[in-house]
Design a protein around this motif. Structure first.
Motif, PDB file in Angstrom:
ATOM      1  N   LEU A 136       0.818  -1.221   0.000  1.00  0.00           N
ATOM      2  CA  LEU A 136       0.000   0.000   0.000  1.00  0.00           C
ATOM      3  C   LEU A 136       0.848   1.266   0.000  1.00  0.00           C
ATOM      4  O   LEU A 136       0.310   2.364  -0.084  1.00  0.00           O
ATOM      5  CB  LEU A 136      -0.930   0.011   1.231  1.00  0.00           C
ATOM      6  N   GLY A 137       2.172   1.116   0.085  1.00  0.00           N
ATOM      7  CA  GLY A 137       3.032   2.291   0.187  1.00  0.00           C
ATOM      8  C   GLY A 137       2.993   3.189  -1.037  1.00  0.00           C
ATOM      9  O   GLY A 137       2.715   4.383  -0.945  1.00  0.00           O
ATOM     10  N   LEU A 138       3.254   2.625  -2.224  1.00  0.00           N
ATOM     11  CA  LEU A 138       3.283   3.437  -3.440  1.00  0.00           C
ATOM     12  C   LEU A 138       1.908   3.992  -3.815  1.00  0.00           C
ATOM     13  O   LEU A 138       1.807   5.141  -4.243  1.00  0.00           O
ATOM     14  CB  LEU A 138       3.890   2.645  -4.597  1.00  0.00           C
ATOM     15  N   PRO A 139       0.808   3.207  -3.706  1.00  0.00           N
ATOM     16  CA  PRO A 139      -0.511   3.815  -3.958  1.00  0.00           C
ATOM     17  C   PRO A 139      -0.776   5.003  -3.047  1.00  0.00           C
ATOM     18  O   PRO A 139      -1.371   6.006  -3.472  1.00  0.00           O
ATOM     19  CB  PRO A 139      -1.483   2.659  -3.676  1.00  0.00           C
ATOM     20  N   MET A 140      -0.335   4.935  -1.791  1.00  0.00           N
ATOM     21  CA  MET A 140      -0.525   6.060  -0.874  1.00  0.00           C
ATOM     22  C   MET A 140       0.311   7.255  -1.312  1.00  0.00           C
ATOM     23  O   MET A 140      -0.158   8.400  -1.289  1.00  0.00           O
ATOM     24  CB  MET A 140      -0.152   5.637   0.540  1.00  0.00           C
ATOM     25  N   VAL A 141       1.549   6.985  -1.728  1.00  0.00           N
ATOM     26  CA  VAL A 141       2.423   8.069  -2.198  1.00  0.00           C
ATOM     27  C   VAL A 141       1.789   8.779  -3.391  1.00  0.00           C
ATOM     28  O   VAL A 141       1.736  10.018  -3.448  1.00  0.00           O
ATOM     29  CB  VAL A 141       3.814   7.512  -2.568  1.00  0.00           C
ATOM     30  N   ARG A 142       1.307   8.007  -4.359  1.00  0.00           N
ATOM     31  CA  ARG A 142       0.704   8.620  -5.542  1.00  0.00           C
ATOM     32  C   ARG A 142      -0.548   9.410  -5.170  1.00  0.00           C
ATOM     33  O   ARG A 142      -0.772  10.502  -5.707  1.00  0.00           O
ATOM     34  CB  ARG A 142       0.364   7.566  -6.587  1.00  0.00           C
ATOM     35  N   ALA A 143      -1.360   8.881  -4.251  1.00  0.00           N
ATOM     36  CA  ALA A 143      -2.571   9.592  -3.839  1.00  0.00           C
ATOM     37  C   ALA A 143      -2.214  10.937  -3.214  1.00  0.00           C
ATOM     38  O   ALA A 143      -2.853  11.961  -3.488  1.00  0.00           O
ATOM     39  CB  ALA A 143      -3.378   8.738  -2.856  1.00  0.00           C
ATOM     40  N   ILE A 144      -1.170  10.957  -2.394  1.00  0.00           N
ATOM     41  CA  ILE A 144      -0.753  12.206  -1.747  1.00  0.00           C
ATOM     42  C   ILE A 144      -0.256  13.207  -2.788  1.00  0.00           C
ATOM     43  O   ILE A 144      -0.638  14.383  -2.787  1.00  0.00           O
ATOM     44  CB  ILE A 144       0.351  11.925  -0.707  1.00  0.00           C
ATOM     45  N   VAL A 145       0.601  12.745  -3.688  1.00  0.00           N
ATOM     46  CA  VAL A 145       1.190  13.646  -4.689  1.00  0.00           C
ATOM     47  C   VAL A 145       0.113  14.181  -5.633  1.00  0.00           C
ATOM     48  O   VAL A 145       0.096  15.380  -5.959  1.00  0.00           O
ATOM     49  CB  VAL A 145       2.298  12.916  -5.473  1.00  0.00           C
ATOM     50  N   GLU A 146      -0.804  13.323  -6.064  1.00  0.00           N
ATOM     51  CA  GLU A 146      -1.854  13.770  -6.983  1.00  0.00           C
ATOM     52  C   GLU A 146      -2.811  14.742  -6.311  1.00  0.00           C
ATOM     53  O   GLU A 146      -3.347  15.633  -6.964  1.00  0.00           O
ATOM     54  CB  GLU A 146      -2.603  12.563  -7.535  1.00  0.00           C
ATOM     55  N   ARG A 147      -3.041  14.596  -5.012  1.00  0.00           N
ATOM     56  CA  ARG A 147      -3.885  15.565  -4.312  1.00  0.00           C
ATOM     57  C   ARG A 147      -3.215  16.933  -4.258  1.00  0.00           C
ATOM     58  O   ARG A 147      -3.899  17.946  -4.083  1.00  0.00           O
ATOM     59  CB  ARG A 147      -4.193  15.079  -2.895  1.00  0.00           C
ATOM     60  N   HIS A 148      -1.907  16.970  -4.397  1.00  0.00           N
ATOM     61  CA  HIS A 148      -1.183  18.239  -4.445  1.00  0.00           C
ATOM     62  C   HIS A 148      -1.031  18.752  -5.878  1.00  0.00           C
ATOM     63  O   HIS A 148      -0.301  19.721  -6.110  1.00  0.00           O
ATOM     64  CB  HIS A 148       0.191  18.084  -3.799  1.00  0.00           C
ATOM     65  N   GLY A 149      -1.699  18.093  -6.822  1.00  0.00           N
ATOM     66  CA  GLY A 149      -1.611  18.515  -8.214  1.00  0.00           C
ATOM     67  C   GLY A 149      -0.352  18.065  -8.913  1.00  0.00           C
ATOM     68  O   GLY A 149      -0.022  18.574  -9.991  1.00  0.00           O
ATOM     69  N   GLY A 150       0.366  17.106  -8.318  1.00  0.00           N
ATOM     70  CA  GLY A 150       1.628  16.644  -8.904  1.00  0.00           C
ATOM     71  C   GLY A 150       1.508  15.268  -9.516  1.00  0.00           C
ATOM     72  O   GLY A 150       0.423  14.718  -9.690  1.00  0.00           O
ATOM     73  N   THR A 151       2.658  14.699  -9.844  1.00  0.00           N
ATOM     74  CA  THR A 151       2.711  13.366 -10.461  1.00  0.00           C
ATOM     75  C   THR A 151       3.801  12.547  -9.793  1.00  0.00           C
ATOM     76  O   THR A 151       4.780  13.089  -9.260  1.00  0.00           O
ATOM     77  CB  THR A 151       3.000  13.449 -11.971  1.00  0.00           C
ATOM     78  N   ALA A 152       3.619  11.234  -9.843  1.00  0.00           N
ATOM     79  CA  ALA A 152       4.629  10.295  -9.338  1.00  0.00           C
ATOM     80  C   ALA A 152       4.952   9.310 -10.461  1.00  0.00           C
ATOM     81  O   ALA A 152       4.046   8.720 -11.045  1.00  0.00           O
ATOM     82  CB  ALA A 152       4.111   9.563  -8.107  1.00  0.00           C
ATOM     83  N   ARG A 153       6.231   9.151 -10.768  1.00  0.00           N
ATOM     84  CA  ARG A 153       6.644   8.245 -11.847  1.00  0.00           C
ATOM     85  C   ARG A 153       7.743   7.314 -11.337  1.00  0.00           C
ATOM     86  O   ARG A 153       8.662   7.752 -10.644  1.00  0.00           O
ATOM     87  CB  ARG A 153       7.161   9.039 -13.041  1.00  0.00           C
ATOM     88  N   LEU A 154       7.622   6.061 -11.701  1.00  0.00           N
ATOM     89  CA  LEU A 154       8.609   5.073 -11.279  1.00  0.00           C
ATOM     90  C   LEU A 154       9.345   4.525 -12.490  1.00  0.00           C
ATOM     91  O   LEU A 154       8.729   4.021 -13.426  1.00  0.00           O
ATOM     92  CB  LEU A 154       7.927   3.925 -10.527  1.00  0.00           C
ATOM     93  N   ASP A 155      10.664   4.642 -12.470  1.00  0.00           N
ATOM     94  CA  ASP A 155      11.523   4.009 -13.477  1.00  0.00           C
ATOM     95  C   ASP A 155      12.344   2.946 -12.758  1.00  0.00           C
ATOM     96  O   ASP A 155      12.927   3.215 -11.697  1.00  0.00           O
ATOM     97  CB  ASP A 155      12.452   5.034 -14.131  1.00  0.00           C
ATOM     98  N   SER A 156      12.369   1.754 -13.306  1.00  0.00           N
ATOM     99  CA  SER A 156      13.073   0.675 -12.627  1.00  0.00           C
ATOM    100  C   SER A 156      13.770  -0.231 -13.634  1.00  0.00           C
ATOM    101  O   SER A 156      13.272  -0.437 -14.748  1.00  0.00           O
ATOM    102  CB  SER A 156      12.080  -0.135 -11.781  1.00  0.00           C
ATOM    103  N   TRP A 157      14.900  -0.760 -13.208  1.00  0.00           N
ATOM    104  CA  TRP A 157      15.687  -1.674 -14.027  1.00  0.00           C
ATOM    105  C   TRP A 157      15.940  -2.922 -13.198  1.00  0.00           C
ATOM    106  O   TRP A 157      16.601  -2.869 -12.155  1.00  0.00           O
ATOM    107  CB  TRP A 157      17.001  -1.010 -14.440  1.00  0.00           C
ATOM    108  N   HIS A 158      15.367  -4.022 -13.641  1.00  0.00           N
ATOM    109  CA  HIS A 158      15.428  -5.255 -12.862  1.00  0.00           C
ATOM    110  C   HIS A 158      16.873  -5.659 -12.580  1.00  0.00           C
ATOM    111  O   HIS A 158      17.691  -5.778 -13.492  1.00  0.00           O
ATOM    112  CB  HIS A 158      14.703  -6.373 -13.623  1.00  0.00           C
ATOM    113  N   GLY A 159      17.174  -5.841 -11.300  1.00  0.00           N
ATOM    114  CA  GLY A 159      18.515  -6.226 -10.898  1.00  0.00           C
ATOM    115  C   GLY A 159      19.475  -5.068 -10.745  1.00  0.00           C
ATOM    116  O   GLY A 159      20.609  -5.271 -10.315  1.00  0.00           O
ATOM    117  N   GLU A 160      19.028  -3.835 -11.065  1.00  0.00           N
ATOM    118  CA  GLU A 160      19.920  -2.680 -10.991  1.00  0.00           C
ATOM    119  C   GLU A 160      19.438  -1.625 -10.004  1.00  0.00           C
ATOM    120  O   GLU A 160      20.232  -0.975  -9.329  1.00  0.00           O
ATOM    121  CB  GLU A 160      20.072  -2.034 -12.366  1.00  0.00           C
TER     122      GLU A 160
END
Length: 308
Positions: A267-291
């Protein structure tokens, strides 16, 4: 044929036929009454209403076709949104059933006989897991609906406080945590937001970075100003996420396959996105498996446009 399609056809037929029929009726009445005369020697005056009716029909036809197409598009988008929300709720309920059932089964198994000290410890651990899960679910509900308490915030101070908090977490001392924020000539500008919620978002992201990395891994918090937006990046050299699972981690109780071996609710990331979007912002995740991964939070300096 659906009721909506039948209604659209009735509107289209009425808009095209009614002006022409009305014009024809007036023309017939005029002609039967002995009306005569010409209009520029091209249209007999008694038939002028009919010609005008045809002209109106010709003008209305493209507009009505466009209107009906727009209505159908809006209806399709609405239906698709409802279907996606329904599917998301079903996935959430399935995960919730799984997350709650496991601790309950553990408790029942421990209570099957006279519990030993080890079984009592297991019961206590499972109870705490349930309490934590329900608490996180409640937090998401509060984040999405509670009014924001807006103040002017120094993002650098907020980051330093969140980092100081996370250094007390288990395993944080074994990671290399670094903060890189601009100080000269122009530090990060102040932002308007709910300080407690933004602090919660940063702590959640940093907690994930610690949990899903190994001793010796690096965790960096970077910041920059871009026009009227403050951008905060939390990067780590942890295990990363497979590309096909990137969307999953944004869903309530959604967890990547490799993350399921680590204690957590999803539930951590959904909560983070909900908080940021309520502030009119965006949350983006870039990930590289194993890196590793980089989570980018973009927050408008002026805060939410509608007060949250």
């Amino acid at each position: 044929m659906s009721a909506r399609t039948q209604e659209d056809l009735r509107i289209l037929a009425g808009a095209v036929i009614v002006p022409a029929v009305l014009g024809l009726a007036l023309s017939v009445i005029w002609w039967a009454a002995g009306g005569d005369g010409t209009f520029y020697m091209t249209v007999s005056l008694p038939w002028l209403p009919f010609a005008v009716g045809l002209l109106i029909s010709a003008l209305l036809l493209p507009a009505l076709v466009t209107l009906i197409a727009m209505r159908r598009h809006v209806e399709q988008v609405r239906r698709r949104t409802v279907q996606e929300q329904t599917a998301s709720r079903r996935r959430l309920l399935a995960r919730l059933d799984h997350e709650i059932k496991n601790p309950i089964q553990g408790i029942r198994a421990a209570l099957a006989d006279e519990p030993s000290e080890r079984q009592r410890a297991s019961i206590d651990a499972q109870s705490q897991r349930l309490t934590s899960l329900l608490g996180d679910l409640r937090k998401i509900g509060e984040v999405e609906h509670t009014a924001l308490e807006l103040t002017t915030i120094d993002p650098a101070a907020l980051v330093e406080e969140a980092v100081a908090t996370i250094t007390e977490a288990p395993g944080a001392g074994e990671r290399r945590i670094a903060v890189s924020l601009p100080t000269a000539p122009r530090p990060l500008p102040p932002i308007v937001g709910d300080e407690d919620l933004l602090f919660l978002a940063l702590v959640n992201v940093l907690t994930n970075a610690v949990k899903y990395s190994a001793p010796g891994d690096a965790i960096e918090v970077r910041g920059r100003a871009a026009e009227d937006v403050v951008v905060l990046e939390i990067a780590d050299t942890g295990r990363g996420i497979a590309p096909e699972e990137l969307d999953l981690v944004w869903e309530e109780l959604g967890r990547a396959q490799e993350a399921r071996s680590v204690e957590g609710s999803g539930l951590g990331l959904p909560m983070v996105r909900a908080i940021v979007e309520r502030h009119g912002g965006t949350a983006r995740l870039d990930s590289w498996h194993g890196e590793g991964s980089t989570l980018t939070l973009s927050l408008p300096a002026a805060g939410p446009t509608s007060g949250g």
